[in-house]
Design a protein around this motif. Structure first.
Motif, mmCIF file in Angstrom:
data_model
loop_
_atom_site.group_PDB
_atom_site.id
_atom_site.type_symbol
_atom_site.label_atom_id
_atom_site.label_comp_id
_atom_site.label_asym_id
_atom_site.label_seq_id
_atom_site.Cartn_x
_atom_site.Cartn_y
_atom_site.Cartn_z
ATOM 1 N N TRP A 149 -10.209 0.226 4.281
ATOM 2 C CA TRP A 149 -9.735 0.266 5.667
ATOM 3 C C TRP A 149 -8.863 -0.948 6.000
ATOM 4 O O TRP A 149 -7.946 -0.848 6.806
ATOM 5 C CB TRP A 149 -10.892 0.413 6.652
ATOM 6 N N ASN A 150 -9.125 -2.075 5.379
ATOM 7 C CA ASN A 150 -8.381 -3.299 5.695
ATOM 8 C C ASN A 150 -7.716 -3.883 4.448
ATOM 9 O O ASN A 150 -7.534 -5.083 4.338
ATOM 10 C CB ASN A 150 -9.327 -4.323 6.339
ATOM 11 N N THR A 151 -7.346 -3.026 3.506
ATOM 12 C CA THR A 151 -6.692 -3.449 2.271
ATOM 13 C C THR A 151 -5.200 -3.142 2.376
ATOM 14 O O THR A 151 -4.828 -2.039 2.761
ATOM 15 C CB THR A 151 -7.278 -2.683 1.064
ATOM 16 N N PHE A 152 -4.378 -4.110 2.018
ATOM 17 C CA PHE A 152 -2.935 -3.896 2.074
ATOM 18 C C PHE A 152 -2.247 -4.348 0.795
ATOM 19 O O PHE A 152 -1.136 -4.853 0.810
ATOM 20 C CB PHE A 152 -2.344 -4.576 3.317
ATOM 21 N N GLU A 207 3.103 1.541 0.730
ATOM 22 C CA GLU A 207 4.201 1.320 1.687
ATOM 23 C C GLU A 207 4.022 2.127 2.968
ATOM 24 O O GLU A 207 4.578 1.777 4.004
ATOM 25 C CB GLU A 207 5.559 1.674 1.062
ATOM 26 N N SER A 208 3.252 3.209 2.906
ATOM 27 C CA SER A 208 3.067 4.049 4.091
ATOM 28 C C SER A 208 1.776 3.714 4.837
ATOM 29 O O SER A 208 1.470 4.323 5.853
ATOM 30 C CB SER A 208 3.072 5.532 3.709
ATOM 31 N N LYS A 209 1.030 2.695 4.363
ATOM 32 C CA LYS A 209 -0.242 2.329 4.990
ATOM 33 C C LYS A 209 0.015 1.380 6.154
ATOM 34 O O LYS A 209 0.882 0.512 6.094
ATOM 35 C CB LYS A 209 -1.161 1.668 3.955
ATOM 36 N N PHE A 210 -0.757 1.548 7.231
ATOM 37 C CA PHE A 210 -0.652 0.657 8.380
ATOM 38 C C PHE A 210 -2.021 0.489 9.018
ATOM 39 O O PHE A 210 -2.937 1.273 8.769
ATOM 40 C CB PHE A 210 0.384 1.175 9.394
ATOM 41 N N ASP A 211 -2.157 -0.530 9.841
ATOM 42 C CA ASP A 211 -3.416 -0.795 10.536
ATOM 43 C C ASP A 211 -3.393 -0.052 11.864
ATOM 44 O O ASP A 211 -2.735 -0.469 12.811
ATOM 45 C CB ASP A 211 -3.603 -2.288 10.752
#
Length: 140
Positions: free
Chosen positions: A36-39, A57-61
């Protein structure tokens, strides 16, 4: 195709928690999953079959406590189904290859896609070696 494998196959391959989410459509608690909080850079693969479903690249918080993405890795790797459970009307997302329950998609994403793929960490694995390569899963 992996969609044809029975519950006994998946029970042997997955932990009880993974089986509940991936094969029974369960949901992990918000802010509890490993991604959930990995980037980190990499590809998010289906936990069941290994298909690349999302790219880092498509992941966001989204602030919702689950990994959120604005697009699938490539068109057609995620299927959508109407979900009317829990007294709500939502769109369930599953792996197109094996039918693994991923989570839901919502039309409130912050980018030009307008989408928020809200995914259970238990449904995916992060492959840091596979960034932008769109690898194939086991397929079988």
């Amino acid at each position: 195709m992996s969609k044809e494998k029975d519950d006994n196959y998946w029970r042997d391959k997955l932990t009880p928690e993974e089986f509940h989410v991936c094969r029974e459509g369960g949901t992990e608690r918000p802010f509890s999953g490993e991604h959930w909080n990995t980037f980190e850079d990499g590809a998010y693969r289906c936990r069941c079959c290994g298909e690349v479903l999302f790219e880092s690249e498509s992941k966001f918080d989204a602030g919702c406590g689950w990994p959120s993405f604005d697009a699938e890795a490539r068109e057609g790797v995620v299927e959508e189904h109407q979900d009317n459970s829990l007294g709500m009307q939502r769109t369930e997302i599953v792996c197109a290859n094996c039918g693994c329950h991923l989570g839901h998609v919502f039309p409130d994403g912050p980018t030009d896609t307008g989408l928020r793929y809200c995914v259970n960490s238990l449904s995916v694995t992060l492959d840091p070696e596979d960034s932008n390569e769109h690898g194939e899963g086991e397929g079988g």
